[in-house]
Design a protein around this motif. Structure first.
Motif, short mmCIF file in Angstrom:
data_model
loop_
_atom_site.label_atom_id
_atom_site.label_comp_id
_atom_site.label_asym_id
_atom_site.label_seq_id
_atom_site.Cartn_x
_atom_site.Cartn_y
_atom_site.Cartn_z
N LEU A 49 0.82 -1.21 0.00
CA LEU A 49 0.00 0.00 0.00
C LEU A 49 0.86 1.26 0.00
O LEU A 49 0.42 2.32 -0.47
CB LEU A 49 -0.94 0.01 1.21
N ILE A 50 2.07 1.15 0.50
CA ILE A 50 3.00 2.28 0.48
C ILE A 50 3.84 2.27 -0.80
O ILE A 50 3.96 3.28 -1.49
CB ILE A 50 3.93 2.24 1.72
N GLU B 52 -4.82 6.56 -1.84
CA GLU B 52 -5.73 6.99 -0.77
C GLU B 52 -5.14 6.66 0.60
O GLU B 52 -5.28 7.44 1.54
CB GLU B 52 -7.09 6.30 -0.93
N TYR B 53 -4.49 5.54 0.69
CA TYR B 53 -3.90 5.12 1.96
C TYR B 53 -2.80 6.08 2.40
O TYR B 53 -2.73 6.50 3.56
CB TYR B 53 -3.34 3.70 1.81
N THR B 54 -1.91 6.43 1.47
CA THR B 54 -0.80 7.33 1.82
C THR B 54 -1.27 8.76 2.04
O THR B 54 -0.63 9.53 2.77
CB THR B 54 0.27 7.31 0.71
N ALA B 55 -2.40 9.13 1.40
CA ALA B 55 -2.91 10.49 1.56
C ALA B 55 -3.70 10.67 2.86
O ALA B 55 -3.84 11.78 3.35
CB ALA B 55 -3.80 10.87 0.38
N ALA C 18 -6.82 -1.74 8.81
CA ALA C 18 -7.50 -3.02 8.59
C ALA C 18 -8.42 -2.98 7.37
O ALA C 18 -8.41 -3.90 6.55
CB ALA C 18 -8.31 -3.40 9.83
N SER C 19 -9.18 -1.90 7.22
CA SER C 19 -10.11 -1.81 6.09
C SER C 19 -9.35 -1.66 4.77
O SER C 19 -9.74 -2.23 3.75
CB SER C 19 -11.07 -0.64 6.29
N SER D 202 -9.50 -4.37 1.64
CA SER D 202 -9.79 -4.01 0.24
C SER D 202 -8.65 -4.42 -0.68
O SER D 202 -8.86 -4.92 -1.78
CB SER D 202 -10.05 -2.51 0.13
N GLY D 203 -7.42 -4.21 -0.19
CA GLY D 203 -6.25 -4.57 -0.98
C GLY D 203 -6.16 -6.07 -1.22
O GLY D 203 -5.82 -6.51 -2.32
N THR D 204 -6.50 -6.84 -0.22
CA THR D 204 -6.48 -8.30 -0.36
C THR D 204 -7.45 -8.76 -1.43
O THR D 204 -7.14 -9.65 -2.24
CB THR D 204 -6.84 -8.97 0.98
#
Length: 240
Positions: A39-40, A112-115, A122-123, A127-129
């Motif tokens: 995610l990063i 979105e995760y980094t922002a 966890a959520s 979603s990534g999984t």
């Protein structure tokens, strides 16, 4: 005759282009599909991931191109199988495209995760999984399961029609059966995707595509076999 040679060369070039872009695309996806920190890494290597998606889109175009250009030649022997080949190749392309969409969606999730200031880890991981699983399943169903079906169909026609030397479609039918078996074994969890066994079972079909590509580029389709097929088709057509 010149148009047949040009078509054969184009098919060969598209087979090679498809193979090269498939390998490059899969490797460029590594930052977002591999490792716990995807995610990063995904957002940090966004341009690389997007380039990988473009490579797979070129693969899609190449796959459709091989099917549509080969269709007039395959139909001379069996129009039904030739049409099935086009349809299943289109289905393979659609499945691969769904995989591309899943990776680009995962890239959006990574951004979105980094922002986010305080992301709900966890959520985001849930979603990534799901998105990674979609890509993995499309990778299994497209370049393995459907590839086995497609390769078997055109190799069978090449074997029966003698449009290319018979050792090539024999390798093709063998490779098609093995990659199809690999897909089934992966579906039932017997072997892992991108494993040594998966690579070994996929090697013959990859070798077939490259040998066929080189043959078509430098030798083309068998002229006498094409003439025999055309005569047979014309004779059948006039009798009906």
């Amino acid at each position: 005759m010149n148009s047949n040679k040009k078509a054969a060369k184009l098919v060969g070039a598209l087979f090679i282009l498809a193979a090269v872009t498939a390998v490059i695309g899969l490797n460029l996806y590594n930052p977002i599909l591999k490792g716990p920190d995807y995610l990063i890494k995904g957002s940090e290597q966004a341009n690389q991931v997007i380039t990988g998606a473009l490579m797979e889109l070129i693969l899609v175009v190449s796959a459709v191109g091989t099917a549509t250009i080969m269709f007039p030649f395959l139909r001379k022997y069996n129009e039904t199988i030739a049409l099935w080949h086009v349809c299943f190749r289109f289905l393979e392309a659609i499945i691969i495209t769904v995989g591309v969409i899943s990776v680009l969606s995962l890239l959006t999730l990574s951004r979105e995760y980094t922002a986010a200031g305080a992301p709900d880890i966890a959520s985001f991981h849930a979603s990534g999984t799901v998105l990674i699983a979609i890509h993995d399943w499309t990778f299994l169903l497209g370049p393995n399961f459907m590839l086995g079906i497609n390769t078997m169909m055109y190799s069978y026609i090449f074997f029966k029609s003698k449009l290319v030397p018979r050792f090539i479609p024999i390798l093709g039918m063998t490779g098609a059966a093995l990659v199809f078996i690999a897909a089934l074994l992966e579906m039932f969890g017997v072997i892992q995707q991108l494993s040594i066994w998966g690579a070994l079972l996929s090697l013959p079909v990859a070798a077939n595509e490259m040998i066929l590509a080189v043959w078509l580029i430098f030798k083309g389709f068998n002229v006498s076999a094409l003439a025999a097929l055309s005569t047979k088709k014309n004779t059948f057509g006039s009798s009906t």
